[in-house]
Design a protein around this motif. Sequence first.
Motif, short mmCIF file in Angstrom:
data_model
loop_
_atom_site.label_atom_id
_atom_site.label_comp_id
_atom_site.label_asym_id
_atom_site.label_seq_id
_atom_site.Cartn_x
_atom_site.Cartn_y
_atom_site.Cartn_z
N ASN A 52 -8.74 -7.41 6.74
CA ASN A 52 -7.33 -7.27 6.39
C ASN A 52 -7.15 -6.61 5.03
OD1 ASN A 52 -5.20 -8.26 8.27
ND2 ASN A 52 -6.49 -10.08 8.33
N ALA A 53 -7.98 -6.99 4.07
CA ALA A 53 -7.87 -6.40 2.73
C ALA A 53 -8.21 -4.91 2.76
CB ALA A 53 -8.78 -7.15 1.76
N ILE A 54 -9.24 -4.54 3.51
CA ILE A 54 -9.61 -3.13 3.63
C ILE A 54 -8.46 -2.33 4.25
CG2 ILE A 54 -11.12 -1.52 4.87
CD1 ILE A 54 -13.36 -3.64 4.52
N LEU A 55 -7.86 -2.85 5.31
CA LEU A 55 -6.78 -2.13 5.97
C LEU A 55 -5.52 -2.07 5.10
CD1 LEU A 55 -7.16 -3.44 9.64
CD2 LEU A 55 -7.92 -1.25 8.70
N ASP A 56 -5.29 -3.12 4.30
CA ASP A 56 -4.15 -3.10 3.38
C ASP A 56 -4.32 -2.04 2.30
OD1 ASP A 56 -2.81 -5.17 4.62
OD2 ASP A 56 -3.56 -6.72 3.26
N LEU A 57 -5.50 -2.00 1.69
CA LEU A 57 -5.72 -1.14 0.52
C LEU A 57 -6.09 0.28 0.90
CD1 LEU A 57 -7.71 -3.68 -1.71
CD2 LEU A 57 -5.32 -3.00 -1.96
N TYR A 58 -6.85 0.43 1.99
CA TYR A 58 -7.37 1.74 2.35
C TYR A 58 -7.19 2.01 3.84
CZ TYR A 58 -9.68 0.74 -2.09
OH TYR A 58 -9.95 0.39 -3.39
N PRO A 59 -5.95 2.13 4.30
CA PRO A 59 -5.73 2.36 5.73
C PRO A 59 -6.26 3.70 6.22
CG PRO A 59 -3.68 2.61 4.51
CD PRO A 59 -4.69 2.04 3.55
N ASP A 60 -6.51 4.63 5.28
CA ASP A 60 -7.00 5.96 5.63
C ASP A 60 -8.51 6.08 5.48
OD1 ASP A 60 -6.83 5.59 2.92
OD2 ASP A 60 -5.96 7.55 2.46
N LEU A 61 -9.21 4.97 5.51
CA LEU A 61 -10.66 4.95 5.28
C LEU A 61 -11.41 5.62 6.43
CD1 LEU A 61 -12.37 3.63 2.97
CD2 LEU A 61 -12.86 1.79 4.59
N GLU A 62 -12.46 6.39 6.08
CA GLU A 62 -13.34 7.00 7.07
C GLU A 62 -14.77 6.98 6.56
OE1 GLU A 62 -12.19 10.93 8.15
OE2 GLU A 62 -10.24 10.32 8.98
N LEU A 63 -15.73 7.08 7.47
CA LEU A 63 -17.12 7.21 7.07
C LEU A 63 -17.34 8.57 6.43
CD1 LEU A 63 -19.11 5.73 10.10
CD2 LEU A 63 -18.89 4.73 7.82
N ALA A 64 -18.09 8.59 5.34
CA ALA A 64 -18.39 9.86 4.68
C ALA A 64 -19.46 10.63 5.43
CB ALA A 64 -18.83 9.60 3.24
N LEU B 33 -9.72 -18.48 -2.67
CA LEU B 33 -10.96 -17.81 -3.04
C LEU B 33 -11.17 -16.47 -2.33
CD1 LEU B 33 -13.32 -20.94 -2.82
CD2 LEU B 33 -12.18 -20.05 -4.86
N MET B 34 -11.07 -16.47 -1.00
CA MET B 34 -11.45 -15.28 -0.25
C MET B 34 -10.51 -14.11 -0.50
SD MET B 34 -12.45 -16.82 3.48
CE MET B 34 -13.17 -18.44 3.62
N ILE B 35 -9.19 -14.34 -0.35
CA ILE B 35 -8.25 -13.23 -0.50
C ILE B 35 -8.31 -12.63 -1.90
CG2 ILE B 35 -5.79 -12.63 -0.52
CD1 ILE B 35 -5.41 -14.58 1.82
N PRO B 36 -8.23 -13.44 -2.97
CA PRO B 36 -8.33 -12.83 -4.31
C PRO B 36 -9.65 -12.10 -4.53
CG PRO B 36 -7.50 -15.08 -4.46
CD PRO B 36 -7.95 -14.88 -3.05
N GLU B 37 -10.76 -12.69 -4.09
CA GLU B 37 -12.06 -12.06 -4.31
C GLU B 37 -12.17 -10.75 -3.55
OE1 GLU B 37 -15.81 -11.17 -5.64
OE2 GLU B 37 -14.34 -12.61 -6.41
N ALA B 38 -11.76 -10.72 -2.29
CA ALA B 38 -11.85 -9.49 -1.50
C ALA B 38 -10.99 -8.39 -2.10
CB ALA B 38 -11.42 -9.78 -0.06
N ARG B 39 -9.77 -8.70 -2.48
CA ARG B 39 -8.87 -7.66 -2.99
C ARG B 39 -9.33 -7.15 -4.35
NH1 ARG B 39 -4.26 -7.20 0.18
NH2 ARG B 39 -3.27 -5.99 -1.47
#
Length: 399
Positions: free
Chosen positions: A364-376, A118-124
């Motif tokens: 983990n999902a955020i870091l996998d998909l968007y490792p370059d994420l920053e606050l706008a 549930l969690m991993i599929p939903e988060a991604r």
Amino acid sequence: MTVIERPTDGDVIHPEIDFATDPLPDIQALTGSLREKGRFFAVKRHGEKALLVTRFDDVSFAFGDEKDIPLSAGAKKFAEPAQGRSLFSMTGDEHRMHRALISSAFTASAIDRYEQELMIPEARQALGRLALASGGQADLIGEFAEMYGISVIVRILGLPVEDDRRFKRWAHDLTASSWALDDALKASREFENYVTPIIHERRRGSGDDFLSRLARAEIDGRRLDDIDIVSFLRVLFPAGADTTFRHLGNFILAMLTLPGLKRKLLDDRGLIPLAIDEALRWEPAIGLYPRLVPNDVEWRGAFIPAGTFLLLSVVSANRDPRQFDDPETFDLNRRSKKIMTFGSGIHFCIGAVLARREMMVAVNAILDLYPDLELADPESTRITGATLRGPAQLRVERH
């Protein structure tokens, strides 16, 4: 001769502040300053006098004191009208039996299964739908975190996923039962009418979702009544909607603002559980836990009259230097001692392990998909609130 303090007899400290309704972005500094001056302070809560408890030892003791400060006293008066009789209102054998039944949803094996199924599929999937994928901005609170917690609970229970938004609205209104009772009562009725036929259906079936197991479970030869299950769900959804997403938002804000933290987590994912534990201490989603004192009592050197509201300051207790070394520092090397974020004693949050796992999966999902994420807009992104704390928005972009 022992001198008994009477802290509620004096004037309210900081009368310009309402500890229930004001945004209080600087509550850590405020309560920290008070903590070093004393243990108890008369403050304003919803316009009325309450007693703020600032130090770790007192807050910890209060959570476990079912004799003089039972959780049930406040729950019966303020939560039961909308949420019904739940674990919060129960004591003794009644509490033990109901908690044992409900705990079956939160075993280690069950949470491992929820994570994978549930969690991993939903988060991604939820993160993949954000405009970030095409180079735009997104609000990780409104567009991800708020619905992620609800969606996981809905799927654990096996309820119709297309009704996520309705569950979110009901959860929000039920949370506000102390100050918006009419909205909470309306949500309570609508929710009960919605879920009761589903409970009847699950009693007759053989499904393996948690609601089916609750509907059929027995302990000491007794099943939970319909209203027992409804009341539990009326507590579970607000916890998932308002508490878990705020914990996650507070963690993401720390990850994106504390120097070097995101880089460390990218380099070593094994640090994420430690970082979550430290974030739960450093910025808890519930800053103040209210307790109602039912009778006059001499409590830990203070006389507290019946009807007094205690505000157990978790934000202050979790940074008490009497309990934690260098408490103002976010320290990944800290092997957290006992923290007050999920309470303590027989009412320790039953979903604490689930909440931690949801956070770990999301990070983990955020870091996998968007490792370059920053606050706008880091200058205007702040954690606010006293009882419930978190950033109103987390607008992010990729760089």
